[in-house]
Motif scaffolding. Structure first.
Motif, short mmCIF file in Angstrom:
data_model
loop_
_atom_site.label_atom_id
_atom_site.label_comp_id
_atom_site.label_asym_id
_atom_site.label_seq_id
_atom_site.Cartn_x
_atom_site.Cartn_y
_atom_site.Cartn_z
N PRO A 263 -12.87 -0.50 2.10
CA PRO A 263 -12.80 0.04 3.39
C PRO A 263 -11.57 -0.52 4.18
N ALA A 264 -11.02 -1.74 4.08
CA ALA A 264 -10.02 -2.18 4.69
C ALA A 264 -8.75 -1.58 4.24
N VAL A 265 -8.62 -1.14 3.13
CA VAL A 265 -7.56 -0.44 2.60
C VAL A 265 -7.36 1.07 3.28
N ALA B 127 -7.20 -1.78 -3.34
CA ALA B 127 -7.87 -2.87 -2.90
C ALA B 127 -7.67 -3.94 -4.07
N ASP B 128 -7.77 -3.67 -5.28
CA ASP B 128 -7.57 -4.65 -6.32
C ASP B 128 -6.27 -5.13 -6.44
N VAL B 129 -5.15 -4.58 -5.86
CA VAL B 129 -3.86 -5.02 -5.93
C VAL B 129 -3.61 -5.85 -4.85
N VAL B 130 -3.86 -5.44 -3.59
CA VAL B 130 -3.70 -6.22 -2.20
C VAL B 130 -4.78 -7.05 -2.03
N ILE C 55 0.77 -1.39 0.05
CA ILE C 55 0.14 0.09 -0.05
C ILE C 55 0.92 1.27 -0.08
N LEU C 56 1.80 1.17 0.62
CA LEU C 56 2.82 2.58 0.84
C LEU C 56 3.62 2.62 -0.52
#
Length: 198
Positions: free
Chosen positions: A35-37, A27-30, A11-12
């Protein structure tokens, strides 16, 4: 207290590449929900890992002066004050303080007039000498790679490990290496607050 994991680092990295990226894109990447992101980013902000989302201006596309790299040899124990003053100057982009207490900064100065910038920004009696190099190019590539949290205990100054404690007091977040430091800090905090109110 949870340490950084690979998802936090991803994310960073994504935000370093593009701070305007949407939670949905991240969100698609991780493989998390948006909301969790958002929760993870908020946690990183609370920890102070993310200090803000800033604009990265390519000054080479603007006509405003000469890009320079300046190294200052300063008086003993003056490096911090000099670096703080330079950090507030509009022309200065990045400021670094070395272990030898030299101050190095990049700036874009009109007509390459570094002396005028220094005269208007720092206490010149703190500057012993300086060296200026004209920059032909610059890049800034921050990375979090395999970084781990390196928080400092707000009570004793020790490193806060994942077993440490976090406490919010009056809207401020504080970090502690152990329950004992947390208790001591909170007790002193409460005493000071009662004294201020009384």
């Amino acid at each position: 207290m949870r340490d950084l994991d690979d998802t936090d680092r991803t994310i960073l990295g994504l935000l370093l590449d593009d701070a305007r990226r949407s939670w949905r894109d991240i969100a698609d990447v991780v493989d998390l929900s948006p909301p969790a992101v958002a929760d993870r980013v908020e946690r990183l902000e609370d920890l102070g890992v993310i200090r803000g989302f800033t604009l990265d201006v390519d000054r080479s596309k603007l006509r405003e002066g000469a890009p320079v790299l300046v190294t200052l040899n300063v008086a003993p124990r003056a490096a911090s004050a000099v670096a703080d003053s330079l950090g507030d100057a509009d022309a200065v982009e990045h400021v670094f303080t070395t272990a030898e207490e030299r101050v190095v900064f990049t700036a874009t100065v009109p007509d390459g007039d570094v002396l005028s910038l220094l005269d208007s920004t720092v206490a010149m009696e703190d500057v012993r000498d300086y060296e200026v190099s004209l920059l032909s190019d610059r890049s800034w590539n921050p990375s979090v790679a395999e970084a781990e949290l390196a928080l400092t205990c707000d009570e004793c100054g020790n490193t806060v490990t994942p077993e440490g404690e976090t406490r919010e007091l009056d809207g401020e977040t504080y970090h502690f290496c152990c329950e004992s430091c947390e208790a001591s800090f909170v007790e002193m905090y409460e005493e000071l607050r009662e004294g201020a109110e009384g």
